[in-house]
Design an enzyme around this catalytic site. Structure first.
Site, PDB file in Angstrom:
ATOM      1  N   ASP A  74       0.838  -1.200   0.000  1.00  0.00           N
ATOM      2  CA  ASP A  74       0.000   0.000   0.000  1.00  0.00           C
ATOM      3  C   ASP A  74       0.869   1.245   0.000  1.00  0.00           C
ATOM      4  O   ASP A  74       2.066   1.171   0.244  1.00  0.00           O
ATOM      5  CB  ASP A  74      -0.997   0.012   1.165  1.00  0.00           C
ATOM      6  N   ASP A  76       1.367   5.173   1.292  1.00  0.00           N
ATOM      7  CA  ASP A  76       1.021   6.298   2.154  1.00  0.00           C
ATOM      8  C   ASP A  76       1.589   7.555   1.518  1.00  0.00           C
ATOM      9  O   ASP A  76       2.664   7.542   0.935  1.00  0.00           O
ATOM     10  CB  ASP A  76       1.622   6.104   3.553  1.00  0.00           C
ATOM     11  N   ASP A 150       9.768   6.128  12.671  1.00  0.00           N
ATOM     12  CA  ASP A 150      10.478   5.204  13.553  1.00  0.00           C
ATOM     13  C   ASP A 150      11.917   4.873  13.128  1.00  0.00           C
ATOM     14  O   ASP A 150      12.854   5.123  13.864  1.00  0.00           O
ATOM     15  CB  ASP A 150       9.652   3.922  13.798  1.00  0.00           C
TER      16      ASP A 150
HETATM   17  P1  ATP Z   1       4.364  -2.200   6.205  1.00  0.00           P
HETATM   18  O1  ATP Z   1       4.989  -2.540   4.916  1.00  0.00           O
HETATM   19  O2  ATP Z   1       4.361  -3.336   7.135  1.00  0.00           O
HETATM   20  O3  ATP Z   1       3.025  -1.513   6.101  1.00  0.00           O
HETATM   21  P2  ATP Z   1       5.222   0.387   7.047  1.00  0.00           P
HETATM   22  O4  ATP Z   1       6.582   0.922   7.324  1.00  0.00           O
HETATM   23  O5  ATP Z   1       4.470   0.986   5.907  1.00  0.00           O
HETATM   24  O6  ATP Z   1       5.369  -1.164   6.879  1.00  0.00           O
HETATM   25  P3  ATP Z   1       3.036   1.259   8.650  1.00  0.00           P
HETATM   26  O7  ATP Z   1       2.569   0.739   9.960  1.00  0.00           O
HETATM   27  O8  ATP Z   1       2.137   1.163   7.474  1.00  0.00           O
HETATM   28  O9  ATP Z   1       4.397   0.512   8.367  1.00  0.00           O
HETATM   29  O10 ATP Z   1       3.478   2.763   8.898  1.00  0.00           O
HETATM   30  C1  ATP Z   1       3.741   3.674   7.852  1.00  0.00           C
HETATM   31  C2  ATP Z   1       4.874   4.604   8.255  1.00  0.00           C
HETATM   32  O11 ATP Z   1       4.491   5.380   9.398  1.00  0.00           O
HETATM   33  C3  ATP Z   1       6.168   3.908   8.668  1.00  0.00           C
HETATM   34  O12 ATP Z   1       6.952   3.609   7.559  1.00  0.00           O
HETATM   35  C4  ATP Z   1       6.795   4.932   9.579  1.00  0.00           C
HETATM   36  O13 ATP Z   1       7.431   5.942   8.829  1.00  0.00           O
HETATM   37  C5  ATP Z   1       5.599   5.548  10.281  1.00  0.00           C
HETATM   38  N1  ATP Z   1       5.280   4.864  11.552  1.00  0.00           N
HETATM   39  C6  ATP Z   1       4.413   3.859  11.734  1.00  0.00           C
HETATM   40  N2  ATP Z   1       4.344   3.487  13.007  1.00  0.00           N
HETATM   41  C7  ATP Z   1       5.202   4.284  13.681  1.00  0.00           C
HETATM   42  C8  ATP Z   1       5.581   4.405  15.044  1.00  0.00           C
HETATM   43  N3  ATP Z   1       5.076   3.592  15.968  1.00  0.00           N
HETATM   44  N4  ATP Z   1       6.470   5.351  15.370  1.00  0.00           N
HETATM   45  C9  ATP Z   1       6.982   6.165  14.419  1.00  0.00           C
HETATM   46  N5  ATP Z   1       6.684   6.097  13.139  1.00  0.00           N
HETATM   47  C10 ATP Z   1       5.789   5.175  12.747  1.00  0.00           C
HETATM   48 MG    MG Z   2       2.396   0.608   5.356  1.00  0.00          MG
END
Ligand code: ATP
Ligand code: MG
Length: 471
Positions: A74, A76, A150
């Site tokens: 997905d 963002d 993060d």
């Molecule tokens: P995935 O591929 O599993 O979705 P992701 O990195 O996109 O991994 P998400 O949970 O969708 O994870 O979060 C999107 C973004 O938001 C992350 O890449 C990070 O930049 C930020 N983020 C998410 N959770 C946190 C957190 N707990 N603290 C700080 N930043 C966060």
């Molecule tokens: Mg994500």
């Protein structure tokens, strides 16, 4: 050495982080992103925002995946437009979230999350008594937005229009070195949000990255902070972990980091029950395989598997105390669901799916009269049947039962009747489907962790055709 010392003094993690306000800018030849991996809808959103005069970027996990040459699941989007301003630009856009509002933009079934740049956590943001940030909803600059993400590899911005990647924290170096590095001071960041400890484990297992030493060091000590996180959030993160396609690796990593202990009752159970080890391993393997094959996985099935051996144990205890088979199973299910719900916020639907799957199990033992037909009509038959096959494959019950049901399931009406009459002969079943018939025969297995998996029965459902049952 010297570099490390400087980093330590500055309290920063990489060259780029020293001036976290100016990003390193990488052009297409430097980052090598294949633009074909981008979704059209992501481009639609960023260009609509940009045409309206705002900044807009693909951000977070999607940029990380693009840099790794993986198609993101997905996208963002991060922007300097406010949620109201975003909403106005799209026909189907919904502002969600009370505290920090984000916008869901929909195209058909495709959902994109558009987030306004967030400001850094202010020192006076409200926190709980352990330092966990409770609320923090200020908008900010892109640099601030990057700083509160993060990990360095999750804090890059990609602009599809000019194909540039903006990297504020040395994420590109870390991607190349396959390193997970938290932004800022690890202790502080885990204290603000302990879920980050689970995230580091998930990413390490999923991406096969190593955890940078300072990022990993505090986890063992800080693990108990997870207990203060609202159960629903922990549950969401656990679900992501279990559905990542690398569930087994994630759980092994959790154990390695000492995160399973006291973290969630679920994990204590799963990782430390010698009896269920084989079963859980098979369940997670098949979950991972389904995810890789693009199939769906039901959380109910997953959690039913993870907790099955706890149910079995309690079921036996209730029966030993004189309860009848079926009520004993329901009492056991109640106990397990109650104890897990508290911490894990198992949603009602998931809980009821789990109960259905468990409750169906003794019914597979009844292979006479109309019973098998009735079971076949059960709304969740397929889940119950898959679960039965796992029990066979793990050696918990006789493989013959699984084979019989496979034949029954796949047969026409006439052959079904034949199967029922063949099963009506000496049943070998007895009340209580999950009776571990072979248990007593296998001396010593009760204490030898995982040992029972080694006994001949292959991981394949079809494999243990023979020697499955103790006579
Ligand atoms: P995935 O591929 O599993 O979705 P992701 O990195 O996109 O991994 P998400 O949970 O969708 O994870 O979060 C999107 C973004 O938001 C992350 O890449 C990070 O930049 C930020 N983020 C998410 N959770 C946190 C957190 N707990 N603290 C700080 N930043 C966060
Ligand atoms: Mg994500």
């Amino acid at each position: 050495m010297i570099k490390k010392l400087i980093r330590k003094i500055l309290g920063t993690k990489s060259k780029a982080a020293r001036d976290a306000n100016t990003p390193v800018v990488l052009g297409p030849e430097a980052h090598g992103i294949d633009p074909r991996l981008l979704s059209n809808n992501a481009i639609r959103v960023t260009s609509a925002l940009q045409e309206a005069g705002y900044e807009a970027f693909v951000v977070g996990g999607a940029v990380r995946d693009l840099l790794l040459g993986v198609k993101p699941k997905d996208f963002d989007i991060a922007t300097n437009a406010t949620p109201e301003q975003v909403k106005r630009l799209f026909r189907r856009a919904f502002i969600i979230g009370k505290r920090f509002q984000i916008v869901h933009v929909m195209f058909g079934n495709d959902l994109l999350e558009v987030t306004t740049f967030r400001g850094t956590t202010s020192a006076n943001a409200p926190k709980d008594e352990h330092g966990r940030v409770l609320r923090d909803n200020t908008f900010g600059s892109q640099a601030e937005d990057a700083e509160r993400r993060d990990f360095t590899i999750n804090a890059m911005y990609y602009n599809p229009a000019n194909q540039q990647v903006l990297d504020y924290h040395g994420g590109i170096e870390d991607i190349r070195a396959k390193t997970l590095r938290i932004i800022g001071k690890p202790e502080e960041r885990y204290r603000e949000d302990p879920v980050r400890m689970l995230r580091v484990v998930r990413f390490a297992a999923k991406l096969k990255f190593s955890i940078e030493q300072e990022t990993g060091a505090p986890i063992k000590v800080m693990a108990p902070l997870i207990n203060n996180v609202p159960a629903a959030r922990v549950f969401d993160e656990m679900l992501k972990l279990l559905m990542s396609g690398h569930a087994l690796a994630c759980l092994q990593q959790l154990r390695k980091e000492g995160l399973h202990h006291g973290l969630l009752p679920l994990l204590d159970v799963v990782l430390e029950q010698p009896m269920g080890f084989k079963f859980v391993t098979l369940a997670l393997d098949s979950t991972d395989a389904r995810i890789h094959a693009g199939k769906t996985v039901s959380p109910g099935f997953l959690f039913a598997s993870l907790l099955w051996h706890q149910v079995l144990e309690k079921w036996e205890a209730y029966r030993a105390a004189g309860e009848q088979t079926i009520p004993a199973l329901h009492l056991a299910a109640d106990d397990v669901l109650d104890s897990q719900t508290e911490k894990l916020a198992l949603q009602r639907k998931i809980g009821s799916d789990m109960r259905d799957i468990w409750a169906m199990q003794p019914r597979f033992e009844r292979r006479t009269g109309k019973a098998p037909h009735k079971l076949l009509e059960h709304q969740r038959f397929r889940a119950g049947y898959d679960f039965l096959l796992l029990r066979c494959a793990s050696g918990e019950i006789d493989a013959e039962i699984g084979e019989w049901w496979t034949a029954f399931y796949e047969s026409d009406e006439a052959s079904r009747e034949d199967l029922i009459s063949s099963a009506s002969q000496p049943s070998g079943g007895g009340a209580g489907g999950a009776k571990r018939k072979r248990g007593p025969r296998r001396g010593g297995r009760n204490r030898s962790g995982g040992g029972r998996g080694d006994e001949g029965s292959g991981p394949d459902n079809a494999a243990p055709a023979h020697d499955g049952g103790g006579d």
